[in-house]
Every structure is written in C-alpha cells, then in structure tokens.
Design a protein around this motif. Structure first.
Motif, PDB file in Angstrom:
ATOM      1  N   MET A   1      -1.516  28.594  -1.229  1.00 23.83           N
ATOM      2  CA  MET A   1      -2.834  29.187  -1.019  1.00 23.83           C
ATOM      3  C   MET A   1      -3.665  28.325  -0.067  1.00 23.83           C
ATOM      4  O   MET A   1      -4.328  28.847   0.829  1.00 23.83           O
ATOM      5  N   LEU A   2      -3.613  27.003  -0.257  1.00 21.32           N
ATOM      6  CA  LEU A   2      -4.380  26.124   0.615  1.00 21.32           C
ATOM      7  C   LEU A   2      -3.928  26.234   2.068  1.00 21.32           C
ATOM      8  O   LEU A   2      -4.722  26.058   2.991  1.00 21.32           O
ATOM      9  N   ARG A   3      -2.652  26.521   2.264  1.00 14.36           N
ATOM     10  CA  ARG A   3      -2.098  26.623   3.623  1.00 14.36           C
ATOM     11  C   ARG A   3      -2.100  28.046   4.158  1.00 14.36           C
ATOM     12  O   ARG A   3      -1.783  28.274   5.320  1.00 14.36           O
ATOM     13  N   ASN A   4      -2.418  29.009   3.342  1.00  8.13           N
ATOM     14  CA  ASN A   4      -2.266  30.418   3.677  1.00  8.13           C
ATOM     15  C   ASN A   4      -3.050  30.832   4.917  1.00  8.13           C
ATOM     16  O   ASN A   4      -4.168  30.425   5.141  1.00  8.13           O
ATOM     17  N   GLN A   5      -2.401  31.670   5.700  1.00  6.28           N
ATOM     18  CA  GLN A   5      -3.055  32.311   6.824  1.00  6.28           C
ATOM     19  C   GLN A   5      -2.621  33.773   6.804  1.00  6.28           C
ATOM     20  O   GLN A   5      -1.444  34.086   6.912  1.00  6.28           O
ATOM     21  N   THR A   6      -3.559  34.663   6.623  1.00  8.33           N
ATOM     22  CA  THR A   6      -3.230  36.083   6.542  1.00  8.33           C
ATOM     23  C   THR A   6      -3.172  36.704   7.928  1.00  8.33           C
ATOM     24  O   THR A   6      -3.558  36.090   8.919  1.00  8.33           O
ATOM     25  N   ALA A   7      -2.735  37.915   7.951  1.00  9.21           N
ATOM     26  CA  ALA A   7      -2.590  38.631   9.221  1.00  9.21           C
ATOM     27  C   ALA A   7      -3.924  38.828   9.934  1.00  9.21           C
ATOM     28  O   ALA A   7      -3.962  38.989  11.143  1.00  9.21           O
ATOM     29  N   ILE A   8      -5.010  38.814   9.197  1.00  7.72           N
ATOM     30  CA  ILE A   8      -6.312  39.000   9.850  1.00  7.72           C
ATOM     31  C   ILE A   8      -6.980  37.654  10.124  1.00  7.72           C
ATOM     32  O   ILE A   8      -8.176  37.572  10.347  1.00  7.72           O
ATOM     33  N   ASP A   9      -6.163  36.580  10.103  1.00  4.53           N
ATOM     34  CA  ASP A   9      -6.575  35.244  10.509  1.00  4.53           C
ATOM     35  C   ASP A   9      -7.665  34.634   9.629  1.00  4.53           C
ATOM     36  O   ASP A   9      -8.513  33.905  10.098  1.00  4.53           O
ATOM     37  N   ARG A  10      -7.643  34.963   8.352  1.00  3.57           N
ATOM     38  CA  ARG A  10      -8.482  34.234   7.408  1.00  3.57           C
ATOM     39  C   ARG A  10      -7.575  33.196   6.774  1.00  3.57           C
ATOM     40  O   ARG A  10      -6.474  33.504   6.339  1.00  3.57           O
TER      41      ARG A  10
ATOM     42  N   HIS B   1      -5.027  18.409   2.772  1.00  2.00           N
ATOM     43  CA  HIS B   1      -5.142  18.278   1.312  1.00  2.00           C
ATOM     44  C   HIS B   1      -3.848  18.743   0.638  1.00  2.00           C
ATOM     45  O   HIS B   1      -3.355  18.089  -0.284  1.00  2.00           O
ATOM     46  N   ALA B   2      -3.334  19.866   1.092  1.00  2.00           N
ATOM     47  CA  ALA B   2      -2.092  20.391   0.523  1.00  2.00           C
ATOM     48  C   ALA B   2      -0.949  19.399   0.703  1.00  2.00           C
ATOM     49  O   ALA B   2      -0.157  19.176  -0.223  1.00  2.00           O
ATOM     50  N   ASP B   3      -0.864  18.781   1.865  1.00  2.00           N
ATOM     51  CA  ASP B   3       0.205  17.804   2.130  1.00  2.00           C
ATOM     52  C   ASP B   3       0.119  16.609   1.188  1.00  2.00           C
ATOM     53  O   ASP B   3       1.131  16.135   0.683  1.00  2.00           O
ATOM     54  N   LYS B   4      -1.095  16.114   0.935  1.00  2.00           N
ATOM     55  CA  LYS B   4      -1.271  14.966   0.036  1.00  2.00           C
ATOM     56  C   LYS B   4      -0.860  15.314  -1.395  1.00  2.00           C
ATOM     57  O   LYS B   4      -0.181  14.537  -2.071  1.00  2.00           O
ATOM     58  N   ILE B   5      -1.280  16.489  -1.859  1.00  2.00           N
ATOM     59  CA  ILE B   5      -0.942  16.914  -3.219  1.00  2.00           C
ATOM     60  C   ILE B   5       0.562  17.135  -3.346  1.00  2.00           C
ATOM     61  O   ILE B   5       1.184  16.711  -4.316  1.00  2.00           O
ATOM     62  N   GLU B   6       1.159  17.766  -2.332  1.00  2.00           N
ATOM     63  CA  GLU B   6       2.597  18.009  -2.357  1.00  2.00           C
ATOM     64  C   GLU B   6       3.377  16.696  -2.400  1.00  2.00           C
ATOM     65  O   GLU B   6       4.333  16.549  -3.176  1.00  2.00           O
TER      66      GLU B   6
END
Length: 168
Positions: free
Chosen positions: A110-119, A126-131
C-alpha cells in the motif's frame, strides 16, 4: 461457462493494450512450472478468477514458508485494497500465535502503491526500511513466530521488528 466467459473478456480487453503481451495457460501447468522453475513468472502479472488465484497463492505461500508470509493486493483503477492472503484466523485469535508478516507486507504494498490514475502514497523509503527490518528479523531467526519454526509471540516478533526500525 464461467471460465469461458472470463477468457473471452480477457481476450477482448487485451486487444485494448497491444503493447502488453497476452498469454493463456492452464492452472495445473502453471502450478507445476512455478514449483519447478518460477523465474519466467517473476515479471508477469497473472489475472485469473478468484478460485484459481486462491489455489495458486496458497501453493506459492507453501513454497516460501506459509500463509503468514503472503501479502495480497487487489488493485483497481480507482481504488486498491491490501490484505493478508490468509484471512482472519479466528482459531488463534487472542492467543499471540499469529504471524503478522503478511499483513505488514500488504501494508508495504500500500505504501508503494501507484494506481492507474497516478494516485500513490509515494512512501517508498519508509516501506523499504520496514521491509528490511521485517526480513532481517525473519532471517536472524531469534524472534520468529511458531509457523516459521520459532517460539515468539505475535507481540515479541512485532517488537523485534520495531526495535530494528529504531536502529535504522
């Protein structure tokens, strides 16, 4: 009939995206290939009806250590939902036995998500550190949950990850 309808819809939609390579295969053959040689599937998006997706995701979860490690994302044009593949596990609720990794990894998606409408949340760092903290906790093997061969409770495992984040 439902498989045929699904395939017909996929074939029609694929025509709208000529730059995307479209391919079809049978679930049993895909399962065998993923178990014996997963590399060709590492850069593919696989689209299938729910039951087939459940079968394939459960099989893959077994290959990496279980359902407690398997994140999930249902990504649509206007909205996305991220969840652990395994569901709620009511049989172990409140016992401190659950492995929260799948839910944590779903959150990272979710933190890395990019939808088709660019949101997008654009929180890759942050996601990389947690991972890194979660995966190093698992690799270390000292504070892991029972499904991974350890004796740690859900809280102990989560605390170990948080402690690693504090050092990052």
């Amino acid at each position: 009939m439902s498989d045929g309808m699904f395939l017909s819809a996929c074939r029609e939609v694929s025509k709208e995206f000529p730059d995307v390579k479209y391919d079809e295969d049978l679930l049993d053959r895909v399962c065998l290939q993923i178990v014996t040689n997963p590399k060709p599937y590492s850069d593919r998006v696989m689209v299938m009806p729910n039951l087939y997706g459940d079968i394939l995701s459960d099989m893959c979860a077994g290959l990496i250590g279980g359902l407690g490690l398997t994140p999930s994302g249902n990504i649509g044009r206007d909205a996305s939902i991220f969840e652990a593949v395994h569901g709620s596990a009511p049989d172990i609720e409140g016992k401190g036995l659950a492995n929260p990794t799948a839910l944590l990894l779903s959150s990272l998606m979710m933190l890395r998500n990019q939808t088709a409408i660019d949101r997008h949340m654009n929180l890759y760092e942050h996601a990389d550190k947690i991972e890194k903290a979660a995966l190093s906790t698992i690799a270390e093997g000292k504070t892991i949950t029972g499904d991974l061969g350890g004796k740690a409770s859900t809280t102990e495992y989560t605390s170990a990850i948080i402690q690693k984040l504090g050092k990052a």
